[in-house]
Design an enzyme around this catalytic site. Structure first.
Site, PDB file in Angstrom:
ATOM      1  N   GLU A 128      -6.325  23.746   5.004  1.00 39.90           N
ATOM      2  CA  GLU A 128      -7.468  24.636   4.779  1.00 39.90           C
ATOM      3  C   GLU A 128      -8.068  24.348   3.404  1.00 39.90           C
ATOM      4  O   GLU A 128      -7.394  23.773   2.541  1.00 39.90           O
ATOM      5  CB  GLU A 128      -7.001  26.092   4.872  1.00 39.90           C
ATOM      6  CG  GLU A 128      -6.364  26.376   6.222  1.00 39.90           C
ATOM      7  CD  GLU A 128      -6.093  27.847   6.480  1.00 39.90           C
ATOM      8  OE1 GLU A 128      -6.051  28.631   5.506  1.00 39.90           O
ATOM      9  OE2 GLU A 128      -5.936  28.193   7.666  1.00 39.90           O
ATOM     10  N   GLU A 242       5.297  12.347  12.158  1.00 39.99           N
ATOM     11  CA  GLU A 242       4.058  12.024  11.436  1.00 39.99           C
ATOM     12  C   GLU A 242       4.390  11.288  10.129  1.00 39.99           C
ATOM     13  O   GLU A 242       3.761  10.290   9.782  1.00 39.99           O
ATOM     14  CB  GLU A 242       3.260  13.300  11.141  1.00 39.99           C
ATOM     15  CG  GLU A 242       1.958  12.986  10.376  1.00 39.99           C
ATOM     16  CD  GLU A 242       1.105  14.209  10.072  1.00 39.99           C
ATOM     17  OE1 GLU A 242       1.486  15.325  10.470  1.00 39.99           O
ATOM     18  OE2 GLU A 242       0.060  14.030   9.422  1.00 39.99           O
ATOM     19  N   ARG A 243       5.398  11.791   9.419  1.00 37.58           N
ATOM     20  CA  ARG A 243       5.744  11.176   8.131  1.00 37.58           C
ATOM     21  C   ARG A 243       6.296   9.771   8.318  1.00 37.58           C
ATOM     22  O   ARG A 243       6.014   8.864   7.530  1.00 37.58           O
ATOM     23  CB  ARG A 243       6.734  12.083   7.384  1.00 37.58           C
ATOM     24  CG  ARG A 243       6.035  13.310   6.845  1.00 37.58           C
ATOM     25  CD  ARG A 243       6.947  14.369   6.299  1.00 37.58           C
ATOM     26  NE  ARG A 243       6.114  15.514   5.914  1.00 37.58           N
ATOM     27  CZ  ARG A 243       6.561  16.742   5.679  1.00 37.58           C
ATOM     28  NH1 ARG A 243       7.854  17.010   5.784  1.00 37.58           N
ATOM     29  NH2 ARG A 243       5.735  17.710   5.339  1.00 37.58           N
ATOM     30  N   ARG A 268      -5.578 -21.329  -3.033  1.00 40.53           N
ATOM     31  CA  ARG A 268      -6.395 -21.199  -4.243  1.00 40.53           C
ATOM     32  C   ARG A 268      -5.790 -21.996  -5.390  1.00 40.53           C
ATOM     33  O   ARG A 268      -4.624 -21.796  -5.757  1.00 40.53           O
ATOM     34  CB  ARG A 268      -6.462 -19.712  -4.628  1.00 40.53           C
ATOM     35  CG  ARG A 268      -7.241 -19.423  -5.883  1.00 40.53           C
ATOM     36  CD  ARG A 268      -8.725 -19.474  -5.608  1.00 40.53           C
ATOM     37  NE  ARG A 268      -9.509 -19.058  -6.757  1.00 40.53           N
ATOM     38  CZ  ARG A 268     -10.824 -19.115  -6.778  1.00 40.53           C
ATOM     39  NH1 ARG A 268     -11.500 -19.560  -5.725  1.00 40.53           N
ATOM     40  NH2 ARG A 268     -11.487 -18.725  -7.844  1.00 40.53           N
ATOM     41  N   LEU A 354      -3.976 -10.678  -7.394  1.00 41.43           N
ATOM     42  CA  LEU A 354      -3.783 -12.115  -7.164  1.00 41.43           C
ATOM     43  C   LEU A 354      -4.979 -12.753  -6.452  1.00 41.43           C
ATOM     44  O   LEU A 354      -5.157 -13.976  -6.503  1.00 41.43           O
ATOM     45  CB  LEU A 354      -2.491 -12.358  -6.370  1.00 41.43           C
ATOM     46  CG  LEU A 354      -1.209 -12.278  -7.218  1.00 41.43           C
ATOM     47  CD1 LEU A 354       0.031 -12.229  -6.333  1.00 41.43           C
ATOM     48  CD2 LEU A 354      -1.107 -13.467  -8.177  1.00 41.43           C
ATOM     49  N   GLY A 380       0.030  14.185   5.474  1.00 41.56           N
ATOM     50  CA  GLY A 380       1.323  14.496   6.093  1.00 41.56           C
ATOM     51  C   GLY A 380       2.337  15.049   5.105  1.00 41.56           C
ATOM     52  O   GLY A 380       3.539  15.072   5.393  1.00 41.56           O
ATOM     53  N   GLY A 381       1.862  15.523   3.956  1.00 40.29           N
ATOM     54  CA  GLY A 381       2.762  16.004   2.888  1.00 40.29           C
ATOM     55  C   GLY A 381       2.738  15.009   1.754  1.00 40.29           C
ATOM     56  O   GLY A 381       3.024  13.823   1.948  1.00 40.29           O
ATOM     57  N   THR A 382       2.378  15.481   0.565  1.00 38.07           N
ATOM     58  CA  THR A 382       2.193  14.573  -0.577  1.00 38.07           C
ATOM     59  C   THR A 382       3.540  14.058  -1.101  1.00 38.07           C
ATOM     60  O   THR A 382       4.602  14.598  -0.770  1.00 38.07           O
ATOM     61  CB  THR A 382       1.480  15.297  -1.734  1.00 38.07           C
ATOM     62  OG1 THR A 382       2.340  16.360  -2.188  1.00 38.07           O
ATOM     63  CG2 THR A 382       0.140  15.867  -1.309  1.00 38.07           C
TER      64      THR A 382
END
Ligand SMILES: Cc1cc2nc3c(=O)[nH]c(=O)nc-3n(C[C@H](O)[C@H](O)[C@H](O)COP(=O)(O)OP(=O)(O)OC[C@H]3O[C@@H](n4cnc5c(N)ncnc54)[C@H](O)[C@@H]3O)c2cc1C
Length: 396
Positions: A128, A242-243, A268, A354, A380-382
C-alpha cells in the site's frame, strides 16, 4: 551435475530456451519500450505447458514442483530473457498459489484454470502507499455487508496491475492495521475499482506496474480465499516461493552477465591484447563466476528443502507459521534471497564496468540487467526485512 539436473529437467530447459529464442528475443526490445508484454505471449507459453509448471494438473497446471519452476526461470534469463520478463509473464506465480492451497473449486475454475491456460492475467496486491514491509499494517478495509464485502483502500507498485483481469488482494477485515487479513479476488470492471497510471521505473520496463484504488467496491464473499482472517498466514506461506523465485532471478542474472562479460573480454582488445588475457581481468571474471555459482548452489539447496507440488489442500498440510512442507526454512529462504541478491548486485556492476562505455548504452544487454537487478533486493521483502527474519531465526 547439479541438484536440478535430470533428463526431464534438461528437456524443460530445451523447451524454455526454444520458447525464448523464438517467441521472446525478436520482440523483447519492443516490449521494453511498450512497457508490457502482449497477452498473446501468455497463451503461447500456456500452449507448450510452460505457464503451468509448478502447478498440479488437477488445477490446470503442467505439474512439477518448485525446482522445475526454478529451471524455467534460470533458463529464461540465461537464454537472453530477463527478470522483468519473468515478472510480467509469471505474475500468476504470486497471484494463484493461495487459491490453489485453499482448494476452493469455484475459485480454481473461475481464475486458476483460465490463467494457467493463458486466457486470463492475475496480479497480487499486498503493498500500500503507506508501506509494504509491514504486511500486518495493511489498511485496505473490507466491511462485511450480507453476502458481499465492501472494500475501500489503495495498493501500489502492483506487477501486471494494468493488464490484470483479477487481483488477489490483501484486505483487513477487522480494524485497519490490526493484522487480521483476508485475501479477496477482485475483478477488473467491478464498480469502484480503478487502475491508475502506468508507473515508470528504473528497470523491469517490459513489466507493467500500477496503482490500484478501491472505493466502495462490492466483492462477493464467494471471492474470499480460505477462511476469514487467515490471509496473513497464507501470504507468509507463499512468500517462500516468491523469495526463492527472486533469488533465482538474481543468480541467473549474475550467471548471464558472467557469460556476456567473458565473451566481451575475449573479443575486446586494449593496448594490443584481449582484455581476457590480463590477469586482473581474469581474476575479476573468476570472482564474478564464483559468486554467481555459490549463490546458485545455496538457492538450489534451500529450494530443494521447500520443494513440493502445490497441491489442493496443501495449506492444511502445512499450517504452522514459518513452516513450509513441515520444515522451518523461512530463515534459510531469507538468507538465500540475500546471498543471491548480493551476488547479483556486485556481478552486474562489474559486468557493466568491464564493458566500458558500451556497457552504459541501451544496446548492451548488461545495461538492462544492471537496471533490472536493482528491484530484486526490494520486491518480495527487502534485504533489511530478510535480515530481520534471519536475526529472529538466530534468536535475537
Ligand atoms: C517494480 C516493483 C514491483 C512490485 N510488485 C509488487 C506486487 O506485485 N505486489 C505487491 O504487493 N507489491 C509489489 N511491490 C512492492 C514491494 O514488495 C515493496 O516495495 C517492498 O515490500 C518494500 O515496501 P515499501 O516500498 O513500502 O518500503 P518500506 O516498507 O516503506 O521500506 C522503506 C525502506 O525501509 C526499510 N525498512 C522498513 N522497515 C524496516 C525495519 N523494521 N528495519 C530496518 N529497515 C526497515 C526497507 O528495507 C526499505 O529499505 C513491487 C515493487 C516494485 C518496485
Amino acid at each position: 551435475m547439479t541438484i536440478v539436473d535430470s533428463p526431464e529437467r534438461r528437456q524443460l530447459r530445451e523447451l524454455t530456451r526454444a520458447f525464448v529464442t523464438r517467441e521472446v528475443l525478436p520482440h523483447l526490445d519492443d516490449w521494453e519500450r511498450a512497457g508490457e508484454v502482449p497477452r498473446s505471449l501468455h497463451e503461447t507459453a500456456a500452449k507448450i505447458g510452460l505457464l503451468g509448471i509448478g502447478f498440479p494438473e488437477s488445477v490446470g497446471g503442467s505439474g512439477g514442483d518448485l525446482l522445475d519452476s526454478i529451471v524455467v526461470t534460470e533458463e529464461i534469463i540465461r537464454s537472453g530473457g530477463s527478470s522483468g520478463l519473468v515478472a510480467a509473464l509469471f505474475t500468476h506465480g504470486i497471484a494463484l498459489p493461495h487459491m490453489v492451497a485453499a482448494g476452493n473449486d469455484d475459485l480454481i475454475d473461475r481464475y486458476v484454470r483460465p490463467t494457467l491456460a493463458g486466457t486470463m492475467i492475475g496480479a497480487l496486491a499486498i503493498t500500500e502507499p503507506d508501506g509494504g514491509s509491514d504486511v500486518a499494517g495493511i489498511r485496505t478495509f473490507a466491511l462485511l455487508d450480507g453476502d458481499h464485502y465492501v472494500v475501500n483502500g489503495s495498493k501500489t507498485y502492483i506487477t501486471s496491475g494494468l493488464r490484470a483481469d483479477f487481483v488477489t488482494t490483501a484486505v483487513c477485515t477487522v480494524l485497519p492495521g490490526s493484522g487480521a487479513l483476508s485475501l479477496l479476488v477482485i475483478e477488473k470492471g467491478t464498480p469502484g475499482f480503478t487502475v491508475g497510471r502506468r508507473l515508470e521505473k528504473l528497470g523491469w520496463h517490459c513489466s507493467d506496474t500500477a496503482e490500484l484504488s478501491f472505493v466502495d467496491v462490492r466483492v462477493p464473499v464467494a471471492n474470499r480465499i480460505g477462511p476469514e482472517d487467515t490471509g496473513f498466514l497464507a501470504i507468509m506461506q507463499q512468500f517462500a516461493t516468491e523469495r526463492l523465485s527472486l533469488a533465482t532471478q538474481a543468480y541467473a542474472t549474475a550467471q548471464r552477465c558472467v557469460e556476456l562479460t567473458t565473451r566481451w573480454c575475449r573479443d575486446r582488445s586494449t593496448f594490443g591484447r584481449p582484455l581476457a588475457s590480463r590477469q586482473l581481468v581474469q581474476h575479476r571474471l573468476a570472482e564474478m563466476h564464483t559468486r554467481a555459482e555459490a549463490a546458485r548452489a545455496y538457492v538450489h539447496d534451500v529450494a530443494a528443502r521447500v520443494a513440493r507440488p502445490l497441491q489442493l489442500g496443501a495449506s492444511t498440510a502445512a499450517p504452522r507459521p514459518g513452516a513450509v512442507a513441515g520444515q522451518p526454512v523461512v530463515t534459510e529462504v531469507a538468507m538465500a534471497k540475500n546471498v543471491a541478491v548480493a551476488a547479483c548486485d556486485w556481478v552486474v556492476d562489474q559486468a557493466l564496468q568491464l564493458h566500458g562505455g558500451f556497457g552504459y548504452l541501451r544496446d548492451a544487454e548488461v545495461e538492462r540487467h544492471y537496471r533490472d537487478a536493482r528491484i530484486l533486493g526490494i520486491g518480495g521483502g527487502t534485504t533489511e526485512i530478510m535480515n530481520a527474519i534471519i536475526a529472529k531465526g538466530m534468536g535475537l
